[in-house]
Design a protein around this motif. Structure first.
Motif, PDB file in Angstrom:
ATOM      1  N   PHE A   1       0.969  -1.233   0.098  1.00 24.56           N
ATOM      2  CA  PHE A   1      -0.060  -0.073   0.029  1.00 24.56           C
ATOM      3  C   PHE A   1       0.806   1.265  -0.033  1.00 24.56           C
ATOM      4  CE2 PHE A   1      -2.135   3.369   2.021  1.00 24.56           C
ATOM      5  CZ  PHE A   1      -3.500   3.420   1.340  1.00 24.56           C
ATOM      6  N   GLY A   2       1.877   1.197   0.847  1.00 20.61           N
ATOM      7  CA  GLY A   2       2.743   2.457   0.914  1.00 20.61           C
ATOM      8  C   GLY A   2       3.589   2.661  -0.575  1.00 20.61           C
ATOM      9  N   GLN A   3       3.991   1.761  -0.973  1.00 20.61           N
ATOM     10  CA  GLN A   3       4.595   2.117  -2.399  1.00 20.61           C
ATOM     11  C   GLN A   3       3.368   2.666  -3.266  1.00 20.61           C
ATOM     12  OE1 GLN A   3       6.125  -1.798  -3.165  1.00 20.61           O
ATOM     13  NE2 GLN A   3       8.114  -1.422  -2.141  1.00 20.61           N
ATOM     14  N   ALA A   4       2.321   1.890  -3.385  1.00 21.05           N
ATOM     15  CA  ALA A   4       1.288   2.460  -4.449  1.00 21.05           C
ATOM     16  C   ALA A   4       0.857   3.771  -3.945  1.00 21.05           C
ATOM     17  CB  ALA A   4       0.367   1.513  -4.328  1.00 21.05           C
ATOM     18  N   GLN A   5       0.824   4.329  -2.727  1.00 23.08           N
ATOM     19  CA  GLN A   5       0.492   5.441  -2.310  1.00 23.08           C
ATOM     20  C   GLN A   5       1.350   6.612  -2.903  1.00 23.08           C
ATOM     21  OE1 GLN A   5       0.201   6.649   1.957  1.00 23.08           O
ATOM     22  NE2 GLN A   5      -1.874   7.133   1.381  1.00 23.08           N
ATOM     23  N   LYS A   6       2.747   6.430  -3.023  1.00 22.59           N
ATOM     24  CA  LYS A   6       3.654   7.110  -3.366  1.00 22.59           C
ATOM     25  C   LYS A   6       3.550   7.400  -4.717  1.00 22.59           C
ATOM     26  CE  LYS A   6       7.125   5.982   0.377  1.00 22.59           C
ATOM     27  NZ  LYS A   6       8.434   5.843   0.684  1.00 22.59           N
ATOM     28  N   ILE A   7       3.348   6.469  -5.421  1.00 25.73           N
ATOM     29  CA  ILE A   7       2.862   6.601  -6.917  1.00 25.73           C
ATOM     30  C   ILE A   7       1.712   7.492  -7.387  1.00 25.73           C
ATOM     31  CG2 ILE A   7       2.916   5.441  -9.211  1.00 25.73           C
ATOM     32  CD1 ILE A   7       4.783   3.451  -8.137  1.00 25.73           C
ATOM     33  N   PHE A   8       0.773   7.074  -6.927  1.00 26.32           N
ATOM     34  CA  PHE A   8      -0.643   7.670  -7.404  1.00 26.32           C
ATOM     35  C   PHE A   8      -1.077   8.774  -6.287  1.00 26.32           C
ATOM     36  CE2 PHE A   8      -0.622   3.234  -8.651  1.00 26.32           C
ATOM     37  CZ  PHE A   8      -0.734   3.248  -9.942  1.00 26.32           C
ATOM     38  N   ALA A   9      -0.704   8.778  -5.081  1.00 18.08           N
ATOM     39  CA  ALA A   9      -1.581   9.824  -4.358  1.00 18.08           C
ATOM     40  C   ALA A   9      -0.507  10.467  -3.354  1.00 18.08           C
ATOM     41  CB  ALA A   9      -2.712   8.906  -3.431  1.00 18.08           C
ATOM     42  N   SER A  10       0.888  10.454  -3.676  1.00 20.95           N
ATOM     43  CA  SER A  10       1.756  11.246  -2.837  1.00 20.95           C
ATOM     44  C   SER A  10       1.440  12.962  -3.020  1.00 20.95           C
ATOM     45  CB  SER A  10       3.094  10.834  -3.077  1.00 20.95           C
ATOM     46  OG  SER A  10       3.626  11.028  -4.165  1.00 20.95           O
ATOM     47  N   THR A  11       2.249  13.619  -2.174  1.00 17.09           N
ATOM     48  CA  THR A  11       2.288  15.092  -2.194  1.00 17.09           C
ATOM     49  C   THR A  11       3.808  15.464  -2.184  1.00 17.09           C
ATOM     50  OG1 THR A  11       1.975  15.290   0.304  1.00 17.09           O
ATOM     51  CG2 THR A  11       0.234  15.246  -0.958  1.00 17.09           C
ATOM     52  N   PHE A  12       4.172  16.647  -2.738  1.00 17.90           N
ATOM     53  CA  PHE A  12       5.511  17.221  -2.693  1.00 17.90           C
ATOM     54  C   PHE A  12       5.337  18.594  -2.571  1.00 17.90           C
ATOM     55  CE2 PHE A  12       3.974  16.782  -6.883  1.00 17.90           C
ATOM     56  CZ  PHE A  12       4.286  18.333  -7.538  1.00 17.90           C
ATOM     57  N   THR A  13       6.448  19.156  -2.073  1.00 15.05           N
ATOM     58  CA  THR A  13       6.413  20.650  -1.375  1.00 15.05           C
ATOM     59  C   THR A  13       7.285  21.309  -2.570  1.00 15.05           C
ATOM     60  OG1 THR A  13       6.449  19.701   0.861  1.00 15.05           O
ATOM     61  CG2 THR A  13       7.010  22.032   0.407  1.00 15.05           C
ATOM     62  N   ILE A  14       6.332  22.594  -2.856  1.00 12.37           N
ATOM     63  CA  ILE A  14       6.960  23.564  -3.554  1.00 12.37           C
ATOM     64  C   ILE A  14       6.698  25.114  -3.076  1.00 12.37           C
ATOM     65  CG2 ILE A  14       6.906  24.758  -6.055  1.00 12.37           C
ATOM     66  CD1 ILE A  14       5.867  22.277  -7.217  1.00 12.37           C
ATOM     67  N   GLY A  15       7.835  25.630  -2.595  1.00  9.92           N
ATOM     68  CA  GLY A  15       7.742  26.772  -2.012  1.00  9.92           C
ATOM     69  C   GLY A  15       7.233  26.781  -0.600  1.00  9.92           C
TER      70      GLY A  15
END
Length: 363
Positions: free
Chosen positions: A190-204
Motif C-alpha cells: 500500500f505504501g509504495q502504491a500510495q507514493k506513486i498514485f497519491a503522494s504530495t510534494f512541497t514547492i515553495g
C-alpha cells in the motif's frame, strides 16, 4: 529593286515602340496571408484560455482566500483529477466518438483493485494490475462494439454506463456486505502504491498533489502525439471522415479501439488515485462525472462532430472547473450554484468557440 527594298523595310519590326506591360497579378483571397491575430484566434484553445483567465481573475477578486498558495494548490488538485480524464476523453472526441461510461469506469477500476486485494489477502499491486486489465478490457469492448456494429458510441457507452453502475453496486454489496470497500491501508504494497498514485510534494512551502504533475506530463505527451506523430494524424483523420481515412490507408479500427482503451487507462489511473488517497471506495460514486469530462473537452475547443481540437484546450477547461468548484467554497457561496456555473461556462465556451471560428475564417 526599289519595290523589294520597300517591302523589306515595311516587314521589319519597329524597334523604338514600347513593349506592352505585363498584366497585374490578381489577388486570390484563398492565398492571402491572414494577420497574426486572426491566425492566433484560429487555435481551438484560445477561447478557453481567455475564459480560464477571466474566471481566475474573477475569483481572485470575489474570493480572497484564492490568493493563498495552499488554496491554489487545492484548485490545481481538483483540476488535475478532472483533467487527467478529460485528456483521453478529448482525444476520443477528436476521433469522432464519445464515452459516457468514463465516470463509473473510474469507480469500477478502484473497486476491482480494492476488493481483489482485500478479499484474497494479496499484495495490493496484484489488485492494481488486475484493475488495469479490467479497465483496458472495458475500453476495448466499447471500441470493438462501436466499430463492429456501426452503432453510435453514445448508445454503446450508455449501455456500458448502466451495466457498470449496476455491477459496481451489486458486486460490492455481495462481496463486502456494504456499499463501500474495506480499508486496505495496512496491506502489503500500500505504501509504495500510495507514493506513486497519491503522494504530495512541497514547492515553495506549499503541499502539491502528485496528480498535478501527472496532469501536466500527460497533457504534454498528448500534445506531442497529436501534433508530431502519425497516430495523431490518424486521430484527426478518423474524426473528420472515417471512410476517406480508410481509403487512404488509415487503420480506422485500430485507431478507434485504441482511443477507447486510452479512456480506460485514464479511468484506471484516476481510480488508483482515489483508492490510495482515501483507502476505501464508495461503489455509488462516479455517476455524472462523465459529463464533466466531456464538458471540459468541449470547453477546451473539441468539436462534438470530431476532427478538431487539441490537448491543451482541455487543460484550461479542467482548470476552469476546478477554479469554479473551489472558488465557490472560498467565496462562501451556496455550493448548489456549482452546476449553474458549469452550465454558464459550457454555453459561454461554445459561443466563444463559435465566434473564434467565424473570426478566423472571415476574409
Amino acid at each position: 529593286m526599289s519595290t523589294a527594298q520597300s517591302m523589306t523595310q515595311s516587314a521589319a519590326p519597329a524597334t523604338d515602340s514600347p513593349s506592352p506591360a505585363p498584366p497585374a497579378p490578381q489577388k486570390d483571397g484563398r492565398t492571402t496571408q491572414r494577420p497574426p491575430v486572426v491566425r492566433l484566434l484560429a487555435r481551438p484553445e484560445v477561447g478557453v484560455f481567455l475564459g480560464a483567465a477571466a474566471v481566475y481573475v474573477f475569483f481572485l477578486i470575489a474570493a480572497p482566500p484564492v490568493r493563498d498558495g495552499g488554496s491554489m494548490a487545492t484548485v490545481l488538485y481538483q483540476s488535475s483529477t478532472i483533467g487527467i480524464m478529460a485528456l483521453p476523453v478529448a482525444l476520443l472526441m477528436i476521433g469522432g466518438e464519445f464515452d459516457l461510461s468514463a465516470g463509473v469506469a473510474v469507480v469500477t477500476s478502484a473497486l476491482t483493485a480494492s476488493m481483489l486485494a482485500y478479499q484474497l489477502t494479496m499484495n495490493v499491486w496484484v489488485g492494481v494490475i488486475a484493475a488495469l486489465l479490467v479497465s483496458l478490457a472495458i475500453g476495448f469492448l466499447n471500441g470493438w462494439l462501436v466499430v463492429r456494429t456501426g452503432l453510435p458510441s453514445f448508445l454503446v457507452t450508455l449501455g456500458t454506463f448502466l451495466i457498470l453502475q449496476g455491477v459496481n453496486l451489486a458486486v460490492t454489496k455481495l462481496v463486502t456486505g456494504n456499499v463501500a470497500t474495506d480499508d486496505i491501508s495496512d496491506m502489503d504494497g500500500f505504501g509504495q502504491a500510495q507514493k506513486i498514485f497519491a503522494s504530495t510534494f512541497t514547492i515553495g512551502g506549499v503541499q502539491v498533489k502528485i496528480t498535478v504533475f501527472y496532469w501536466l506530463v500527460f497533457a504534454a505527451l498528448a500534445t506531442w502525439v497529436l501534433l508530431r506523430t502519425k497516430y495523431g494524424n490518424w486521430v484527426f483523420a478518423v474524426g473528420g471522415n472515417k471512410e476517406s481515412a480508410r481509403a487512404v490507408g488509415v487503420p480506422v479500427t485500430f485507431t478507434k479501439i485504441s482511443l477507447f482503451m486510452l479512456v480506460g487507462f485514464g479511468a484506471w489511473f484516476v481510480g488508483m488515485h482515489q483508492l490510495f488517497s482515501f483507502n476505501t471506495v464508495q461503489s455509488g460514486e462516479g455517476v455524472g462525472q462523465e459529463l464533466i469530462y466531456i464538458s471540459a473537452a468541449v470547453i477546451g475547443g473539441c468539436l462534438l462532430t470530431g476532427g478538431a481540437g487539441s490537448a491543451i484546450g482541455p487543460v484550461f477547461g479542467a482548470f476552469m472547473f476546478g477554479m469554479v468548484q473551489q472558488g465557490i467554497v472560498y467565496a462562501g457561496w451556496n455550493p448548489d450554484w456549482f452546476k449553474a456555473f458549469l452550465g454558464v461556462m459550457l454555453l459561454g465556451a461554445v459561443l466563444i468557440n463559435l465566434w473564434v471560428s467565424r473570426t478566423a475564417t472571415r476574409r
